[in-house]
Design a protein around this motif. Structure first.
Motif, PDB file in Angstrom:
ATOM      1  N   SER A 188      33.045  93.546  17.602  1.00 28.81           N
ATOM      2  CA  SER A 188      33.255  94.950  17.979  1.00 28.81           C
ATOM      3  C   SER A 188      33.510  95.840  16.773  1.00 28.81           C
ATOM      4  N   SER A 189      34.198  95.305  15.763  1.00 31.85           N
ATOM      5  CA  SER A 189      34.542  96.106  14.588  1.00 31.85           C
ATOM      6  C   SER A 189      33.327  96.486  13.756  1.00 31.85           C
ATOM      7  N   ARG A 190      32.201  95.795  13.993  1.00 36.33           N
ATOM      8  CA  ARG A 190      30.995  96.061  13.217  1.00 36.33           C
ATOM      9  C   ARG A 190      29.950  96.866  14.006  1.00 36.33           C
ATOM     10  N   ILE A 191      30.354  97.426  15.130  1.00 31.79           N
ATOM     11  CA  ILE A 191      29.425  98.169  15.986  1.00 31.79           C
ATOM     12  C   ILE A 191      29.721  99.666  15.893  1.00 31.79           C
ATOM     13  N   ARG A 192      28.677 100.473  15.815  1.00 31.78           N
ATOM     14  CA  ARG A 192      28.806 101.927  15.866  1.00 31.78           C
ATOM     15  C   ARG A 192      27.842 102.443  16.934  1.00 31.78           C
ATOM     16  N   ASN A 193      28.362 103.169  17.890  1.00 27.97           N
ATOM     17  CA  ASN A 193      27.537 103.740  18.960  1.00 27.97           C
ATOM     18  C   ASN A 193      27.390 105.240  18.724  1.00 27.97           C
ATOM     19  N   VAL A 194      26.169 105.654  18.421  1.00 27.56           N
ATOM     20  CA  VAL A 194      25.916 107.016  17.948  1.00 27.56           C
ATOM     21  C   VAL A 194      24.857 107.691  18.812  1.00 27.56           C
ATOM     22  N   VAL A 195      25.128 108.904  19.246  1.00 25.79           N
ATOM     23  CA  VAL A 195      24.144 109.688  19.997  1.00 25.79           C
ATOM     24  C   VAL A 195      23.649 110.824  19.114  1.00 25.79           C
ATOM     25  N   GLY A 226      13.795 101.085  21.624  1.00 29.01           N
ATOM     26  CA  GLY A 226      12.736 101.853  22.253  1.00 29.01           C
ATOM     27  C   GLY A 226      12.112 101.048  23.376  1.00 29.01           C
ATOM     28  N   GLY A 227      10.798 100.890  23.326  1.00 30.03           N
ATOM     29  CA  GLY A 227      10.106 100.123  24.357  1.00 30.03           C
ATOM     30  C   GLY A 227      10.114  98.633  24.113  1.00 30.03           C
ATOM     31  N   GLU A 228      10.668  98.206  22.982  1.00 27.70           N
ATOM     32  CA  GLU A 228      10.733  96.779  22.672  1.00 27.70           C
ATOM     33  C   GLU A 228      12.093  96.225  23.087  1.00 27.70           C
ATOM     34  N   ARG A 229      12.080  95.027  23.628  1.00 23.36           N
ATOM     35  CA  ARG A 229      13.327  94.389  24.056  1.00 23.36           C
ATOM     36  C   ARG A 229      13.416  92.993  23.457  1.00 23.36           C
ATOM     37  N   GLN A 230      14.633  92.608  23.145  1.00 23.75           N
ATOM     38  CA  GLN A 230      14.873  91.287  22.588  1.00 23.75           C
ATOM     39  C   GLN A 230      15.942  90.596  23.424  1.00 23.75           C
ATOM     40  N   GLU A 231      15.596  89.460  23.966  1.00 20.01           N
ATOM     41  CA  GLU A 231      16.534  88.733  24.819  1.00 20.01           C
ATOM     42  C   GLU A 231      17.649  88.133  23.980  1.00 20.01           C
ATOM     43  N   VAL A 232      18.870  88.232  24.488  1.00 23.26           N
ATOM     44  CA  VAL A 232      20.046  87.723  23.766  1.00 23.26           C
ATOM     45  C   VAL A 232      20.898  86.874  24.696  1.00 23.26           C
ATOM     46  N   ASP A 233      21.762  86.066  24.084  1.00 23.30           N
ATOM     47  CA  ASP A 233      22.606  85.160  24.858  1.00 23.30           C
ATOM     48  C   ASP A 233      23.934  85.787  25.258  1.00 23.30           C
ATOM     49  N   GLU A 234      24.324  86.874  24.569  1.00 25.37           N
ATOM     50  CA  GLU A 234      25.584  87.529  24.924  1.00 25.37           C
ATOM     51  C   GLU A 234      25.607  88.950  24.383  1.00 25.37           C
ATOM     52  N   VAL A 235      26.435  89.768  25.029  1.00 26.72           N
ATOM     53  CA  VAL A 235      26.673  91.138  24.571  1.00 26.72           C
ATOM     54  C   VAL A 235      28.181  91.336  24.528  1.00 26.72           C
ATOM     55  N   ASN A 236      28.688  91.696  23.356  1.00 35.40           N
ATOM     56  CA  ASN A 236      30.132  91.770  23.145  1.00 35.40           C
ATOM     57  C   ASN A 236      30.722  93.125  23.524  1.00 35.40           C
ATOM     58  N   THR A 237      32.037  93.140  23.566  1.00 36.72           N
ATOM     59  CA  THR A 237      32.769  94.380  23.841  1.00 36.72           C
ATOM     60  C   THR A 237      32.344  95.484  22.872  1.00 36.72           C
ATOM     61  N   GLY A 238      32.075  96.638  23.439  1.00 39.20           N
ATOM     62  CA  GLY A 238      31.693  97.790  22.642  1.00 39.20           C
ATOM     63  C   GLY A 238      30.213  97.922  22.419  1.00 39.20           C
ATOM     64  N   ASP A 239      29.459  96.851  22.648  1.00 41.74           N
ATOM     65  CA  ASP A 239      28.022  96.899  22.411  1.00 41.74           C
ATOM     66  C   ASP A 239      27.299  97.444  23.642  1.00 41.74           C
ATOM     67  N   ILE A 240      26.059  97.859  23.414  1.00 37.90           N
ATOM     68  CA  ILE A 240      25.233  98.421  24.474  1.00 37.90           C
ATOM     69  C   ILE A 240      24.016  97.526  24.663  1.00 37.90           C
ATOM     70  N   GLY A 241      23.738  97.143  25.889  1.00 40.43           N
ATOM     71  CA  GLY A 241      22.598  96.287  26.185  1.00 40.43           C
ATOM     72  C   GLY A 241      21.939  96.707  27.480  1.00 40.43           C
ATOM     73  N   SER A 242      21.047  95.858  27.958  1.00 43.19           N
ATOM     74  CA  SER A 242      20.366  96.137  29.216  1.00 43.19           C
ATOM     75  C   SER A 242      20.160  94.843  29.983  1.00 43.19           C
ATOM     76  N   ALA A 243      19.960  94.993  31.281  1.00 43.84           N
ATOM     77  CA  ALA A 243      19.774  93.835  32.159  1.00 43.84           C
ATOM     78  C   ALA A 243      18.795  94.212  33.258  1.00 43.84           C
ATOM     79  N   VAL A 244      18.167  93.201  33.827  1.00 47.35           N
ATOM     80  CA  VAL A 244      17.243  93.413  34.944  1.00 47.35           C
ATOM     81  C   VAL A 244      17.725  92.612  36.148  1.00 47.35           C
TER      82      VAL A 244
END
Length: 709
Positions: free
Chosen positions: A6-13, A352-370
């Motif tokens: 989490s300490s290495r994540i920056r969420n920027v708009v 963007g339109g590319e997705r990469q499957e991952v094994d986990e998403v940590n606190t503070g990070d942003i991901g997607s699911a289907v």
């Protein structure tokens, strides 16, 4: 793929007016970080952010797009947002999960209306914000004017960190007053050379450096004491002070860069990594009651859904931010909205339109699911034992509406399904299946927003339709009192029907006078579903109408009020006193009194000087001062009434009341009058009488429809 703490994540708009260069900035950041080997461009339709076909057609962002990159060990999640107010729903959703906002200011035009609108949302969400003056290499660039406008609008918290050594075609270097260094760039951009600040700029740089240090120190008592004692702050103290004042929105650091030529983006990313808050340091989300929800990487999983996007061959792609714990495929969570259990299948990180499957998403990070069944935007997924709610995203009210008319019969269900899906993906769209107006009406944020919906209905759902003018939900009322009588008598073998009613009909007003000859036995004050009131009074004496028939009389009146006598519109604000009548021991029944009441109401209503009422909306227009006169003139032509004016720097705010029937193309006209620099919001205010000529025309149209029907 690397898993970031989490300490290495920056969420920027990325925010700013259309044309300020946000998408180019995001593309350059991806390239500069090594996430892309070649920079795309908006003109060539090759950016990672604008990957939808409709964005290629329009040549600009329509959807908020999630990107990610690594910059010196920090993962930066970038959300590139549209600058046109028609797509404000995309912006609001992105702001809800961002920890820092970057405003791209166009050096040619300064602070534009889109920027103003976005700024208000960062204030609302309390998001740390920094500013970038983009396009200093433009021949029309005016850096100092842009800075002055920013300070005028956003306050003295705006502090210059960088300024261009020269502007226009000669732009090639940036003076950084935090590092007290000049960055000189090669002709094609990229990594700069670090040089001493030229003597000619030394005094200005020192002045701005001192202003920056003082701004940081004066918002922290400890640092202020150090500054007074030593006359300076160390790099570590500056970093600590910058971060806290940034989080508190005490200061708004201002940088400059040419995103198109890749000059200055690396320094901005370095600032994000070194100073901008990580999710654990940022202002936390809140419950619906306003309490903080602390982020806990070691706690139970807590997943907030902020966006829904339908991707080809994948179905609904739900974007989420982890507010606690770790998400992993196979995890069962409870949907706090529905109470149902949801199993996480595949998880992705998006670029963007590319997705990469991952094994986990940590606190503070942003991901997607289907394949998250019965899950929508604003849902909070948590473990079974977790009890928490979250303040939902509040999407703006629409400013424009249109009706949909199908060209092929039998596609009503298909249209309903399509609109339901589009509304799930875009909560700023509102869909109304109006039984009153007998139309399907969609409400959006502007003409462009409706055009995107039209494109989706035609291309994704293969529907053949046209947009038509939506009808107006008029109301009917009366303006004088009348006494009306009706006798219903029907005989057709066996038991007949008989009912006789006398009633007084009056316009409902405050402080109404009483009629001494009426003896009020019972009063029902009914708040009508469509607005307004009906006051129904039982004034029967001597038992001429049995009390058991009163509900039937009320039912007959209400039935006609739903389809008013004047032009089939709903009736409101009437007081009815039933004071006389007659009944038959055998032939009187509920049906007879319902019919008698309906007919008595109809005949009396048409004699009581009936008037048509129209919905009036309160509008708030934000517009540059140069266009204020034109906008006010246009409002006047729409039968609008100016209620007030206010100034916020160079931006003027006009408050007015305008009938809904006159607002149909106001959004489009406003853009035309102001070259796209104005915006407006609308909210329902009240109903008011329409001019007689409009009433006559509406009645005429109603009669025509009745004859055709």
């Amino acid at each position: 793929m690397r898993v970031y703490p989490s300490s290495r994540i920056r969420n920027v708009v990325l925010l700013g007016h259309a044309g300020s260069g946000k998408t180019t900035l995001s593309e350059t950041m991806l390239f500069e970080s090594g996430s892309k080997s070649r920079r795309g461009s908006v003109e060539q339709k090759s950016t990672s952010s604008d990957y939808h076909e409709i964005e290629h057609e329009k040549g600009k962002s329509v959807f908020g797009t999630l990107l990610n990159l690594d910059w010196r060990g920090n993962k930066i999640n970038l959300i590139d947002t549209p600058g046109t107010s028609d797509y404000i729903g995309e912006v609001v959703g992105a702001l809800r999960v961002a920890d820092t906002a970057i405003f791209s200011l166009n050096a040619e035009y300064g602070i534009e209306t889109g920027t103003e609108l976005h700024w208000k949302y960062t204030e609302q969400y309390n998001i740390p914000s920094l500013l970038i003056v983009n396009k200093p290499d433009s021949s029309q660039s005016d850096f100092q004017k842009t800075v002055d406008r920013a300070k005028e609008r956003f306050g003295r918290g705006v502090v210059v960190v960088q300024y261009p050594y020269s502007e226009g075609e000669d732009f090639h270097a940036i003076i950084d007053v935090l590092k007290m260094t000049m960055y000189e760039f090669p002709e094609d951009g990229g990594k700069p050379a670090k040089l001493p600040i030229p003597d000619a700029h030394q005094a200005q740089a020192e002045l701005l450096h001192n202003e920056l240090v003082e701004s940081v120190a004066e918002n922290d008592e400890t640092l202020l004491d150090v500054y007074f004692e030593q006359g300076m702050l160390t790099e570590s103290q500056m970093r600590e002070g910058l971060q806290q004042t940034l989080i508190n929105r005490d200061i708004f650091p201002l940088f400059c860069c040419s995103a198109k030529r890749n000059m200055g983006t690396g320094r901005v990313m370095g600032f994000l990594g070194n100073v901008a808050p990580n999710p654990l340091e940022a202002n936390p989300p809140k419950t619906s009651g306003g309490e903080d929800i602390p982020l806990n990487p070691e706690g139970d999983p807590l997943m907030f859904i902020f966006k829904n996007s339908s991707e080809s061959h994948m179905g609904d792609m739900l974007y989420f931010k982890m507010y606690g714990g770790t998400a992993q495929p196979g995890l069962d969570l409870v949907n706090g909205t529905t109470g149902s259990t949801v199993r996480l299948s595949s998880l992705y990180l998006m670029n963007g339109g590319e997705r990469q499957e991952v094994d986990e998403v940590n606190t503070g990070d942003i991901g997607s699911a289907v394949k998250l069944k019965n899950t929508n935007v604003n849902d909070l997924l948590h473990t079974k034992d977790t009890v928490v709610d979250i303040e939902p995203i509040h999407f703006p009210e629409p400013v424009i509406r249109t009706a949909i008319e199908l060209r092929r019969e039998g596609e009503e269900d298909k249209l309903g399904t399509a609109l339901h899906q589009l509304q799930r993906e875009d909560p700023s769209l509102q869909v109304e299946h109006s039984q009153e107006l007998k139309q399907v009406i969609i409400h959006g944020q502007g003409e462009e927003h409706l055009a995107v919906i039209k494109y989706a209905l035609e291309h994704r759902f293969q529907l053949d339709f046209e947009f038509v003018e939506p009808r107006i939900p008029y109301r009917e009322t009366i303006t004088k009192e009348v006494r009306t009588h009706y006798k219903h008598k029907k005989q057709s073998g066996g038991a007949g029907q008989f009912a006789k009613i006398s009633m007084l009909m009056e316009p409902l007003r405050d402080h109404m006078t009483e009629h001494s000859e009426l003896k009020v036995r019972d009063v029902q004050e009914i708040d009508l579903d469509w607005g307004g009131k009906l006051v129904f009074r039982n004034c029967i004496v001597g038992g001429v109408i049995d009390n058991r028939f009163m509900p039937a009389i009320l039912k007959g009146i209400m039935e006609k009020m739903e389809n008013g006598p004047l032009c089939d519109c709903r009736v409101r604000d009437i007081r009815i006193s039933v004071y006389d009548g007659a009944m038959h021991s055998v032939d009187s029944n509920d049906a007879a009194f319902r019919t008698a009441a309906l007919m008595a109401f109809r005949e009396g209503f048409l004699k009581a000087a009936p008037r048509l009422l129209e919905p009036v909306y309160a509008i708030e227009v934000t517009v540059p001062a140069d266009y204020m006169g034109d906008v006010m003139s246009d409002i006047s032509t729409r039968r609008g009434q100016i209620m007030g004016m206010d100034a916020e720097g160079s931006i003027q705010k006009i408050e007015a009341q305008v009938p809904l029937g006159e607002l149909g193309h106001f959004a489009t006209r406003l853009k035309s009058l102001t070259q796209g620099s104005a915006g407006f919001r609308r909210t329902f205010s009240h109903y008011a009488q329409v001019p007689r000529e409009i009433q006559q025309e509406v009645v005429k149209q109603t009669r025509g429809r009745q004859e055709v029907g």
